[in-house]
Design a protein around this motif. Structure first.
Motif, PDB file in Angstrom:
ATOM      1  N   MET A  94       8.126  21.126  20.798  1.00  0.00           N
ATOM      2  CA  MET A  94       8.190  21.018  22.086  1.00  0.00           C
ATOM      3  C   MET A  94       8.492  19.717  22.723  1.00  0.00           C
ATOM      4  SD  MET A  94       5.645  24.067  22.999  1.00  0.00           S
ATOM      5  CE  MET A  94       4.749  23.828  21.618  1.00  0.00           C
ATOM      6  N   ILE A  95       9.139  19.058  23.235  1.00  0.00           N
ATOM      7  CA  ILE A  95       9.496  17.801  23.659  1.00  0.00           C
ATOM      8  C   ILE A  95       9.131  17.561  25.096  1.00  0.00           C
ATOM      9  CG2 ILE A  95      10.758  15.613  23.616  1.00  0.00           C
ATOM     10  CD1 ILE A  95      12.241  17.062  21.243  1.00  0.00           C
ATOM     11  N   ASP A  96       8.405  16.553  25.589  1.00  0.00           N
ATOM     12  CA  ASP A  96       8.130  16.362  26.965  1.00  0.00           C
ATOM     13  C   ASP A  96       8.833  15.005  27.298  1.00  0.00           C
ATOM     14  OD1 ASP A  96       7.187  18.726  27.738  1.00  0.00           O
ATOM     15  OD2 ASP A  96       5.177  18.126  26.916  1.00  0.00           O
ATOM     16  N   VAL A  97      10.017  14.597  28.036  1.00  0.00           N
ATOM     17  CA  VAL A  97      10.236  13.511  28.432  1.00  0.00           C
ATOM     18  C   VAL A  97      10.679  13.524  29.968  1.00  0.00           C
ATOM     19  CG1 VAL A  97      12.681  14.385  27.663  1.00  0.00           C
ATOM     20  CG2 VAL A  97      12.307  12.102  27.622  1.00  0.00           C
ATOM     21  N   HIS A  98      10.874  12.217  30.421  1.00  0.00           N
ATOM     22  CA  HIS A  98      11.292  11.785  31.746  1.00  0.00           C
ATOM     23  C   HIS A  98      12.661  12.220  31.815  1.00  0.00           C
ATOM     24  CE1 HIS A  98      11.916  10.266  35.901  1.00  0.00           C
ATOM     25  NE2 HIS A  98      10.668   9.974  35.902  1.00  0.00           N
ATOM     26  N   PRO A  99      12.969  13.296  32.981  1.00  0.00           N
ATOM     27  CA  PRO A  99      14.311  13.820  33.100  1.00  0.00           C
ATOM     28  C   PRO A  99      15.240  12.690  33.008  1.00  0.00           C
ATOM     29  CG  PRO A  99      12.925  14.786  34.655  1.00  0.00           C
ATOM     30  CD  PRO A  99      12.086  13.828  33.878  1.00  0.00           C
ATOM     31  N   HIS A 100      15.143  11.526  33.570  1.00  0.00           N
ATOM     32  CA  HIS A 100      16.118  10.320  33.608  1.00  0.00           C
ATOM     33  C   HIS A 100      16.433  10.037  32.375  1.00  0.00           C
ATOM     34  CE1 HIS A 100      14.445   8.968  37.958  1.00  0.00           C
ATOM     35  NE2 HIS A 100      15.158  10.196  37.840  1.00  0.00           N
ATOM     36  N   LEU A 101      15.983  10.367  31.229  1.00  0.00           N
ATOM     37  CA  LEU A 101      16.559  10.012  29.891  1.00  0.00           C
ATOM     38  C   LEU A 101      17.269  11.211  29.164  1.00  0.00           C
ATOM     39  CD1 LEU A 101      12.866   8.531  28.350  1.00  0.00           C
ATOM     40  CD2 LEU A 101      15.237   7.193  29.444  1.00  0.00           C
ATOM     41  N   VAL A 102      17.452  11.972  30.062  1.00  0.00           N
ATOM     42  CA  VAL A 102      18.305  13.139  29.275  1.00  0.00           C
ATOM     43  C   VAL A 102      19.579  13.399  30.086  1.00  0.00           C
ATOM     44  CG1 VAL A 102      18.072  15.662  28.830  1.00  0.00           C
ATOM     45  CG2 VAL A 102      15.854  14.352  28.853  1.00  0.00           C
ATOM     46  N   ASP A 103      20.487  13.591  29.496  1.00  0.00           N
ATOM     47  CA  ASP A 103      21.862  13.993  30.016  1.00  0.00           C
ATOM     48  C   ASP A 103      22.085  15.356  29.438  1.00  0.00           C
ATOM     49  OD1 ASP A 103      24.249  14.418  30.522  1.00  0.00           O
ATOM     50  OD2 ASP A 103      25.381  12.573  29.374  1.00  0.00           O
ATOM     51  N   VAL A 104      22.102  16.420  30.300  1.00  0.00           N
ATOM     52  CA  VAL A 104      22.445  17.699  30.055  1.00  0.00           C
ATOM     53  C   VAL A 104      23.731  18.261  30.020  1.00  0.00           C
ATOM     54  CG1 VAL A 104      20.233  18.464  30.844  1.00  0.00           C
ATOM     55  CG2 VAL A 104      21.896  18.390  32.535  1.00  0.00           C
ATOM     56  N   ASN A 105      24.881  17.231  30.452  1.00  0.00           N
ATOM     57  CA  ASN A 105      26.208  17.595  31.050  1.00  0.00           C
ATOM     58  C   ASN A 105      27.033  17.324  29.665  1.00  0.00           C
ATOM     59  OD1 ASN A 105      25.683  18.367  33.657  1.00  0.00           O
ATOM     60  ND2 ASN A 105      25.711  16.087  34.038  1.00  0.00           N
ATOM     61  N   VAL A 106      26.534  17.835  28.401  1.00  0.00           N
ATOM     62  CA  VAL A 106      27.190  17.448  27.274  1.00  0.00           C
ATOM     63  C   VAL A 106      28.035  18.924  26.911  1.00  0.00           C
ATOM     64  CG1 VAL A 106      26.982  16.864  24.740  1.00  0.00           C
ATOM     65  CG2 VAL A 106      25.629  15.933  26.441  1.00  0.00           C
ATOM     66  N   HIS A 107      27.271  20.079  26.981  1.00  0.00           N
ATOM     67  CA  HIS A 107      27.766  21.252  26.674  1.00  0.00           C
ATOM     68  C   HIS A 107      27.970  22.159  27.772  1.00  0.00           C
ATOM     69  CE1 HIS A 107      27.934  25.083  24.541  1.00  0.00           C
ATOM     70  NE2 HIS A 107      28.369  24.417  23.669  1.00  0.00           N
ATOM     71  N   PRO A 108      29.049  22.974  27.948  1.00  0.00           N
ATOM     72  CA  PRO A 108      29.235  23.818  29.088  1.00  0.00           C
ATOM     73  C   PRO A 108      28.160  24.838  29.358  1.00  0.00           C
ATOM     74  CG  PRO A 108      31.347  24.069  27.801  1.00  0.00           C
ATOM     75  CD  PRO A 108      30.441  23.273  27.028  1.00  0.00           C
ATOM     76  N   SER A 109      27.399  25.223  28.311  1.00  0.00           N
ATOM     77  CA  SER A 109      26.437  26.136  28.547  1.00  0.00           C
ATOM     78  C   SER A 109      24.912  25.333  28.747  1.00  0.00           C
ATOM     79  CB  SER A 109      26.052  27.283  27.421  1.00  0.00           C
ATOM     80  OG  SER A 109      25.905  26.561  26.076  1.00  0.00           O
ATOM     81  N   LYS A 110      24.973  24.174  28.661  1.00  0.00           N
ATOM     82  CA  LYS A 110      23.801  23.243  28.601  1.00  0.00           C
ATOM     83  C   LYS A 110      22.890  23.240  27.763  1.00  0.00           C
ATOM     84  CE  LYS A 110      25.262  22.166  33.330  1.00  0.00           C
ATOM     85  NZ  LYS A 110      25.898  20.999  33.205  1.00  0.00           N
ATOM     86  N   LEU A 111      23.228  23.779  26.589  1.00  0.00           N
ATOM     87  CA  LEU A 111      22.649  23.910  25.420  1.00  0.00           C
ATOM     88  C   LEU A 111      22.259  22.649  24.786  1.00  0.00           C
ATOM     89  CD1 LEU A 111      23.717  27.436  23.408  1.00  0.00           C
ATOM     90  CD2 LEU A 111      21.168  26.687  24.453  1.00  0.00           C
ATOM     91  N   GLU A 112      23.268  21.911  24.504  1.00  0.00           N
ATOM     92  CA  GLU A 112      23.345  20.582  23.798  1.00  0.00           C
ATOM     93  C   GLU A 112      23.096  19.690  24.978  1.00  0.00           C
ATOM     94  OE1 GLU A 112      26.529  19.504  21.484  1.00  0.00           O
ATOM     95  OE2 GLU A 112      26.796  21.867  20.528  1.00  0.00           O
ATOM     96  N   VAL A 113      22.391  18.437  24.411  1.00  0.00           N
ATOM     97  CA  VAL A 113      21.776  17.568  25.417  1.00  0.00           C
ATOM     98  C   VAL A 113      22.002  15.866  24.789  1.00  0.00           C
ATOM     99  CG1 VAL A 113      20.159  18.706  26.452  1.00  0.00           C
ATOM    100  CG2 VAL A 113      19.359  17.377  24.688  1.00  0.00           C
ATOM    101  N   ARG A 114      22.087  14.929  25.487  1.00  0.00           N
ATOM    102  CA  ARG A 114      22.102  13.660  24.829  1.00  0.00           C
ATOM    103  C   ARG A 114      20.847  12.767  25.381  1.00  0.00           C
ATOM    104  NH1 ARG A 114      26.827  12.171  26.433  1.00  0.00           N
ATOM    105  NH2 ARG A 114      28.009  12.798  24.699  1.00  0.00           N
ATOM    106  N   LEU A 115      20.011  12.266  24.532  1.00  0.00           N
ATOM    107  CA  LEU A 115      18.934  11.530  25.089  1.00  0.00           C
ATOM    108  C   LEU A 115      19.092  10.037  24.890  1.00  0.00           C
ATOM    109  CD1 LEU A 115      16.553  13.828  22.930  1.00  0.00           C
ATOM    110  CD2 LEU A 115      16.540  13.824  25.399  1.00  0.00           C
TER     111      LEU A 115
END
Length: 432
Positions: free
Chosen positions: A92-113
């Motif tokens: 389980m990883i807690d991180v500020h939302p500004h450090l996460v890009d969720v628009n990598v995969h159509p189903s939002k499964l893959e993320v870029r940090l």
């Protein structure tokens, strides 16, 4: 259908999904930096699977797939897992939302940090720190003797949220069925109960038999132990393996040893491979000089494609410590190599480098040195069917106790397996 208690206890959820046996082998993990906080559980290396589906990552309480994080998890298990096996983890990883890009995969499964390398280092170090405090000797339980499949009967399939994962898992299940029940035995302490084994002295009293080691009690033998670590290298580490007393060999391959906790089987090749690997690893990480000239330069011939790759990356190859010069149209002379190169493998390593460069990969001195240490250890280690004298077995076991990670060989195979006195008595139906 998945049913849990709903009380927020993660380990109970793990038990509901993967079974009690697997849950009993999970170790808690927690670490944080200024930007990241990680927590969760990692299974002991003896609990492993055939694919990555069992590495669960929750980012800000949402299930995601992150191949860089999976790579960092595997790096934390370096040399602890067999080739082709993957760990069971819930991270389980807690991180500020500004450090996460969720628009990598159509189903939002893959993320870029952002700050991905910082997170990778944190995950790898946290897993290594967890195992550094553990004794990772598998216990040969009743399940091993009966050749049961390692997976708990009550285990549910991993949570699969996309079609790719489900296809991966179905392929894994088919391959595990083909490999048979012995493919991945589970040495579960949970299955054999948690009753404390009786000491070796009490067993001798009850059976009326004297100790086969000239009636020397364990306490007296402990005082006689010597330090047999390599004189040049291997410093004494905090000993994570108990003192073992060799009593024989099986087929010139496995050392049989005992102490007050029971019987131990040690794979002599894997044990010395681990000892030599850590010794060579230190040597190649800190060589006295970078290069050594070959007494007789090696002549090699490259294909047109290999020749083009070499011309393009000549400076990079020379930075790695190998001196190569043209000796004809497509022939080259290898004149000098790094001091940590395994003898006789200079030509093979150059071809491997050219293949990596052809595929667009960068050469890494750290990775190459690691591979060199593993190769040298494997070649130099004693082989199977080699009968050892008593003093040789004692020295090997004492050197193994001095290792940083004495539980697996560099390829991830187990070095030691433990049969407690209670396990043995259960096999012979002395206790029920």
């Amino acid at each position: 259908m998945l049913q849990t208690t709903g009380n927020g206890d993660v380990i109970r959820v793990i038990a509901s999904i993967y079974g009690i046996q697997t849950a009993s082998k999970m170790l808690p993990l927690i670490a944080e930096t200024k930007d990241f906080k990680i927590s969760g559980y990692v299974a002991k290396p003896e609990v492993n699977r055939a694919n990555r589906s069992y590495m669960t990552i929750l980012l800000n309480h949402r299930y995601v797939k992150s191949y860089p994080v999976m790579k960092a998890i595997q790096a934390g298990f370096h040399t602890l897992l067999p080739i082709g096996k993957f760990p069971v983890t819930v991270l389980m990883i807690d991180v500020h939302p500004h450090l996460v890009d969720v628009n990598v995969h159509p189903s939002k499964l893959e993320v870029r940090l952002s700050k991905e390398q910082e997170l990778q280092q944190l995950v790898t170090d946290a897993i290594k720190d967890v195992f550094a405090e553990e004794t990772l000797i598998p216990r040969a339980s009743e399940g091993t003797v009966r050749k049961q499949v390692s997976r708990d009967k009550s285990e549910q399939v991993p949570l699969a949220f996309d079609e790719e994962t489900r296809l991966d898992e179905s392929k894994s299940d088919r391959s595990e069925k083909k490999s048979g029940p012995d493919a991945n035995p589970d040495y579960s302490e949970f299955a054999s109960g948690r009753e404390e084994p009786r000491s070796g002295e009490s067993v001798r009293k009850e059976t009326g038999k004297a100790d086969t080691k000239k009636d020397v009690p364990f306490e007296e033998r402990e005082e006689r132990q010597a330090t047999h670590v390599y004189e040049e290298g291997l410093p004494r580490q905090r000993e994570r393996v108990p003192k073992l007393y060799p009593i024989g060999q099986h087929h010139g391959t496995y050392i049989l040893a005992e102490n007050e906790s029971g019987l131990y089987l040690i794979d002599q090749h894997a044990a010395q491979e681990r000892i030599l690997y850590e010794y060579f690893r230190e040597k190649v990480d800190d060589p006295p000089k970078t290069q050594q000239d070959l007494l007789v330069p090696l002549t090699i011939e490259l294909t047109n494609q290999e020749h083009d790759v070499f011309i393009q990356h000549k400076n990079e190859i020379e930075r790695m410590g190998m001196s190569v010069e043209l000796f004809g149209q497509r022939s080259y002379l290898i004149r000098s190599v790094p001091v940590w190169f395994p003898d006789g493998d200079e030509e093979a390593i150059l071809y491997e480098w050219l293949e990596q460069l052809k595929e667009g990969k960068r050469l890494s001195a750290g990775v190459i040195r690691e591979e060199a240490a593993i190769l040298m250890a494997c070649k130099a280690a004693i082989k199977a069917n080699r009968h050892l004298r008593s003093d040789e077995m004692e020295r090997l076991l004492d050197d193994l106790r001095s290792c940083e990670d004495p539980f697996t060989c560099p390829h991830g195979r187990p070095v030691i397996i433990h049969y407690s006195t209670h396990d043995i008595e259960r096999m012979f139906k002395r206790v029920m």
